[in-house]
Design a protein around this motif. Sequence first.
Motif, PDB file in Angstrom:
ATOM      1  N   LEU A   1       0.814  -1.213   0.000  1.00 58.67           N
ATOM      2  CA  LEU A   1       0.000   0.000   0.000  1.00 58.67           C
ATOM      3  C   LEU A   1       0.848   1.264   0.000  1.00 58.67           C
ATOM      4  O   LEU A   1       0.320   2.363  -0.204  1.00 58.67           O
ATOM      5  N   THR A   2       2.142   1.137   0.253  1.00 62.14           N
ATOM      6  CA  THR A   2       3.017   2.317   0.295  1.00 62.14           C
ATOM      7  C   THR A   2       3.806   2.514  -0.992  1.00 62.14           C
ATOM      8  O   THR A   2       4.499   3.528  -1.138  1.00 62.14           O
ATOM      9  N   LEU A   3       3.732   1.582  -1.921  1.00 64.96           N
ATOM     10  CA  LEU A   3       4.599   1.633  -3.097  1.00 64.96           C
ATOM     11  C   LEU A   3       4.299   2.815  -4.012  1.00 64.96           C
ATOM     12  O   LEU A   3       5.185   3.260  -4.749  1.00 64.96           O
ATOM     13  N   THR A   4       3.082   3.321  -3.988  1.00 66.50           N
ATOM     14  CA  THR A   4       2.746   4.462  -4.833  1.00 66.50           C
ATOM     15  C   THR A   4       2.932   5.802  -4.125  1.00 66.50           C
ATOM     16  O   THR A   4       2.689   6.852  -4.726  1.00 66.50           O
ATOM     17  N   LEU A   5       3.357   5.784  -2.881  1.00 68.40           N
ATOM     18  CA  LEU A   5       3.602   7.036  -2.161  1.00 68.40           C
ATOM     19  C   LEU A   5       4.834   7.705  -2.762  1.00 68.40           C
ATOM     20  O   LEU A   5       5.927   7.134  -2.746  1.00 68.40           O
ATOM     21  N   PRO A   6       4.693   8.907  -3.320  1.00 67.23           N
ATOM     22  CA  PRO A   6       5.843   9.555  -3.964  1.00 67.23           C
ATOM     23  C   PRO A   6       7.031   9.686  -3.012  1.00 67.23           C
ATOM     24  O   PRO A   6       6.860   9.802  -1.792  1.00 67.23           O
TER      25      PRO A   6
END
Length: 361
Positions: free
Chosen positions: A160-165
């Motif tokens: 869930l954190t992989l798309t956090l810039p």
Amino acid sequence: MEDVSPMRFDYHALPSRVLFGAGRRRETPEVARQLGCTRPLIVSTPEQKDLAGAIASLFTGSPAQIFPEAAMHTPWDVTARALSLTQASAVDSLIAVGGGSAIGLAKALALRTGLPQIALPTTYAGSEVTPIIGETQDGEKRTRRTLDVLPEAVIYDVELTLTLPARLSATSGLNAMAHAVEALYSVDANPVTSIMAEQGIAALAAALPEILADPASRDARSRAQYGAWLCGTCLGSVGMALHHKVCHVLGGTFDLPHADTHAIMLAHVVAYQAGAAPHAMRRIARALGADDAWTGLHALAARLQVPQSLAEIGMPHEGIGRAAELVLQETYANPRTPDYESITLMLERAWHGAAPQPDSP
């Protein structure tokens, strides 16, 4: 235990369940079922609406509702709209998907409805493991501490954190680090939280530069998530101090971005505390591998390319005096007693983006 002499302290473990591991978001319906719940209201920001929908789709037996309007600093008007939906629906639980905005809204709803919560964090803010809520109304942000807002379960899924810039990962991580920093000089500091705080700071300090270099690194993001959990748990176990008071004032009064404000102010507040909390300074410096706590934090922020000044994120210079006045109202317990002149000077340095500088308390 170098920081506790004589050996006398209180430690209160918080009653929450933590699930940690890639892919564990898929267990959300089962976690809800174990809480006796099948009809959740899923809250998110508008940007996370699709993710909220993906979590809702996991509930195949009964429909889950979505409220994708969470906003920074938990403004009361948003809470009121979500509360109306909650009261008009047959929901039996709350699921927050996102960062501090979504988790803050779920807490605000739980406070007023008594519904159980599950949090699925997508940032490193750490509020998912604290019994603390901050709400904004009429331009003023107020916080309170109550177990009524502590989520019953938290699911840490690194996916869930992989798309956090990368930039938001950096500011969010420094926000989490601030929780551990304050835990080390809190009036409620104890050996358990101090060990967790030092390890949390070290984990984030090592992982965040790796995320900046390779945002897709699951290993780095998992270690950052672990560090954020430790740091958030520290904040949940001890009282807040000056750093959080300053950031709550700046964010609530001037609508500054929450994580950016923490990232800018952290080294400055640590420098402010230096002479009054030498044990904490040594542990922070050791966790960072730096000579001094404040220079280590300042160097880390520069390496992470986060904003360096309050001016850069929209703080009006003419607001510094007002901010200092508000910081001195209903102050939190702090190792150094704050005063208007020294707080104003610290805020001036932070506004200009100058290097943090300790002075005599």
